[in-house]
Write a protein that holds these residues in place. Structure first.
Motif, short mmCIF file in Angstrom:
data_model
loop_
_atom_site.label_atom_id
_atom_site.label_comp_id
_atom_site.label_asym_id
_atom_site.label_seq_id
_atom_site.Cartn_x
_atom_site.Cartn_y
_atom_site.Cartn_z
N HIS A 87 17.53 4.36 41.55
CA HIS A 87 16.81 5.04 42.53
C HIS A 87 15.09 4.52 42.49
CE1 HIS A 87 19.36 7.52 44.90
NE2 HIS A 87 20.17 7.89 43.87
N LEU A 88 14.87 4.55 41.09
CA LEU A 88 13.54 4.31 40.88
C LEU A 88 13.07 2.87 41.25
CD1 LEU A 88 11.39 6.05 39.20
CD2 LEU A 88 11.81 4.93 37.21
N LYS A 89 13.79 1.93 41.04
CA LYS A 89 13.64 0.71 41.50
C LYS A 89 13.70 0.52 43.16
CE LYS A 89 15.48 -4.18 41.24
NZ LYS A 89 16.12 -4.98 40.68
N ALA A 90 14.68 1.13 43.73
CA ALA A 90 14.68 1.08 45.11
C ALA A 90 13.77 1.88 45.83
CB ALA A 90 16.16 1.38 45.53
N SER A 91 13.24 2.99 45.24
CA SER A 91 12.13 3.72 45.83
C SER A 91 10.71 3.18 46.19
CB SER A 91 11.94 5.14 45.26
OG SER A 91 13.20 5.78 45.34
N GLY A 92 10.52 2.21 44.89
CA GLY A 92 9.24 1.48 44.90
C GLY A 92 7.92 2.38 44.85
N SER A 93 6.94 1.95 45.34
CA SER A 93 5.56 2.66 45.03
C SER A 93 5.64 3.99 45.97
CB SER A 93 4.42 1.70 45.61
OG SER A 93 3.39 2.56 45.75
N THR A 94 4.99 4.97 45.26
CA THR A 94 5.01 6.28 46.02
C THR A 94 3.86 6.31 47.21
OG1 THR A 94 3.29 7.08 44.52
CG2 THR A 94 5.47 7.49 43.68
N GLY A 95 3.30 5.22 47.23
CA GLY A 95 2.30 5.00 48.43
C GLY A 95 3.02 5.18 49.62
N GLY A 96 4.26 4.66 49.71
CA GLY A 96 5.12 4.67 50.94
C GLY A 96 6.03 5.87 51.02
N TRP A 97 5.89 6.90 50.32
CA TRP A 97 6.68 8.02 50.43
C TRP A 97 6.35 8.93 51.72
CZ3 TRP A 97 8.38 10.15 45.02
CH2 TRP A 97 9.07 9.30 44.34
N ARG A 98 7.30 9.71 52.14
CA ARG A 98 7.03 10.50 53.29
C ARG A 98 7.47 11.91 53.23
NH1 ARG A 98 5.43 7.65 57.74
NH2 ARG A 98 5.14 5.39 57.57
N THR A 99 7.12 12.76 54.21
CA THR A 99 7.69 14.10 54.20
C THR A 99 7.88 14.40 55.66
OG1 THR A 99 7.18 16.40 53.46
CG2 THR A 99 5.51 15.26 54.55
N TYR A 100 8.44 15.78 56.14
CA TYR A 100 8.93 16.19 57.26
C TYR A 100 7.70 17.06 57.64
CZ TYR A 100 13.60 14.52 56.62
OH TYR A 100 14.54 13.75 56.27
N ARG A 101 7.29 16.95 58.92
CA ARG A 101 5.86 17.81 59.31
C ARG A 101 6.45 19.17 59.56
NH1 ARG A 101 4.52 16.30 65.15
NH2 ARG A 101 6.87 17.30 65.31
N ASP A 102 7.85 19.56 59.95
CA ASP A 102 8.19 20.64 60.42
C ASP A 102 9.24 21.28 59.27
OD1 ASP A 102 6.89 20.66 62.76
OD2 ASP A 102 8.71 19.23 63.54
N GLY A 103 9.16 20.93 57.93
CA GLY A 103 9.81 21.48 56.61
C GLY A 103 10.80 20.53 56.19
N MET A 104 11.26 20.27 55.05
CA MET A 104 12.20 19.52 54.60
C MET A 104 13.51 19.76 54.96
SD MET A 104 10.65 17.03 52.87
CE MET A 104 11.88 16.35 52.02
N ASP A 105 13.70 20.73 55.60
CA ASP A 105 15.33 21.20 56.18
C ASP A 105 15.54 20.31 57.47
OD1 ASP A 105 13.61 22.91 57.54
OD2 ASP A 105 14.70 24.59 57.27
N THR A 106 14.37 19.76 57.97
CA THR A 106 14.50 19.37 59.53
C THR A 106 15.69 18.65 59.54
OG1 THR A 106 11.85 18.89 59.59
CG2 THR A 106 13.37 17.68 60.88
N LEU A 107 16.09 17.57 58.69
CA LEU A 107 17.46 16.96 59.00
C LEU A 107 18.49 17.60 58.76
CD1 LEU A 107 18.76 14.09 59.30
CD2 LEU A 107 18.51 13.90 56.93
N THR A 108 18.51 18.61 57.85
CA THR A 108 19.89 19.41 57.84
C THR A 108 19.90 20.47 58.84
OG1 THR A 108 18.42 20.90 56.44
CG2 THR A 108 19.82 19.34 55.38
N ARG A 109 18.85 20.90 59.41
CA ARG A 109 19.01 21.76 60.73
C ARG A 109 19.56 20.86 61.73
NH1 ARG A 109 14.47 23.22 62.48
NH2 ARG A 109 12.67 22.23 61.07
N ALA A 110 19.13 19.58 61.81
CA ALA A 110 19.57 18.86 63.14
C ALA A 110 20.70 18.53 62.89
CB ALA A 110 18.81 17.36 62.97
N LEU A 111 21.61 18.30 61.59
CA LEU A 111 22.93 18.36 61.46
C LEU A 111 23.64 19.48 61.77
CD1 LEU A 111 22.64 16.16 58.04
CD2 LEU A 111 23.60 15.36 60.20
#
Length: 310
Positions: free
Chosen positions: A188-212
């Motif tokens: 996971h550390l190798k695949a994730s790469g630099s934290t400069g490309g990390w993102r978040t959900y504007r409407d909360g981290m449960d955005t995807l789980t609520r959609a599912l």
């Protein structure tokens, strides 16, 4: 009666329930909490979003399956809906946050690490980049054997462990370095790469789980306290309702990935023979319990006390 009951409405349980539903299985998800999300749940209070677990996610290179779901649900149609996190990680040391952790710039600024630890961080990153078969989807293939995360970083400066690896492993995964396998962490550390490309959900981290969950049969407020073997299979017990039943029961997270061939739909003619029931199997991960999962039986359907999300 559903073909499959999934216990747990976190990202893993909901994603698998979604895949099984698309394959034609009748799926029900049971969740103990009063809302979906699991480790990616978001609380809403006084106009604020409070992420109780993960607060950001790496790029598609690190989490390809997650990003495929994000795109499939159109959650990234608005670029501002999944924004990049500026200064995603910092190291707290000496009474203040030290920025640029996990970014190349951190090797210059320090990111809270002394020169010796920075040099070892560069050595550590070089070692990971040279490792073959570091695949987050197949961590068992990593050339690290039975090594733990503590073993992986033991040769390096102690600050690398205490101020970078330990916070990442404990904060993101809840792992104890002395007991967590090195393979998944390194992959996971190798695949994730630099934290400069990390993102978040504007409407909360449960955005995807609520959609599912909006597209599935999900029952919240339904803790499963016991899964017991009976002559006819397995029974799920809960204080929220009488025992529930289904053809298959899968608690999450799983050490294997389920696949389900749905019951053939009747179009005309006589009913299909009794043998034409859903067939569920798993990919070759180790599994310590009986296989295939036994049929769930006994009891009556859940009462009206638990709450459905749709």
């Amino acid at each position: 009666m559903p073909d499959v009951v999934v216990v747990g409405a976190g990202p893993a349980g909901l994603a698998t329930a979604h895949t099984l539903a698309r394959a034609g299985c009748a799926v029900r998800v049971l969740e103990a909490a009063d809302a979906v999300g699991g480790r990616m749940r978001t609380l809403r209070a006084d106009g604020c979003l409070i992420d109780t677990g993960a607060e950001m996610l790496p790029s598609a290179a690190g989490y390809p399956a997650t990003w495929r779901l994000i795109s499939a649900f159109g959650l990234d149609a608005d670029p501002d809906a999944v924004p990049r996190v500026r200064g995603a990680l910092a190291v707290w040391r000496g009474g203040r946050a030290r920025p640029h952790a996990g970014r190349p710039l951190g090797l210059l600024t320090g990111a809270g690490l002394p020169p010796g630890a920075r040099l070892d961080l560069l050595r550590f990153q070089t070692r990971l980049n040279r490792m073959r078969d570091l695949d987050p989807d197949h961590p068992e293939r990593a050339p690290l054997g039975m090594a733990t995360v503590a073993d992986l970083v033991r040769r390096y400066h102690p600050d690398l462990r205490d101020y970078l690896v330990q916070p990442i492993a404990a904060g993101f995964f809840g792992w104890d370095l002395d007991h967590a396998a090195a393979g998944p962490f390194a992959a996971h550390l190798k695949a994730s790469g630099s934290t400069g490309g990390w993102r978040t959900y504007r409407d909360g981290m449960d955005t995807l789980t609520r959609a599912l969950a909006a597209r599935l049969d999900v029952v919240t407020g339904y803790p499963v306290t016991r899964v017991s073997t009976t002559p006819g299979g397995v029974r799920l017990d809960s204080p929220a309702a009488p025992s529930s039943r289904a053809r298959r029961c899968w608690p999450y997270p799983l050490p294997w990935r389920p696949r389900c061939a749905p019951t053939p739909r009747r179009t005309s003619g006589p009913s299909p023979p009794p043998a034409a029931t859903p067939r569920c199997s798993a990919s070759p991960w180790s599994w310590t319990g009986p296989w295939p999962p036994p049929v769930c039986g006994g009891g009556s359907p859940p009462s009206s006390r638990p709450r459905r999300t749709r």
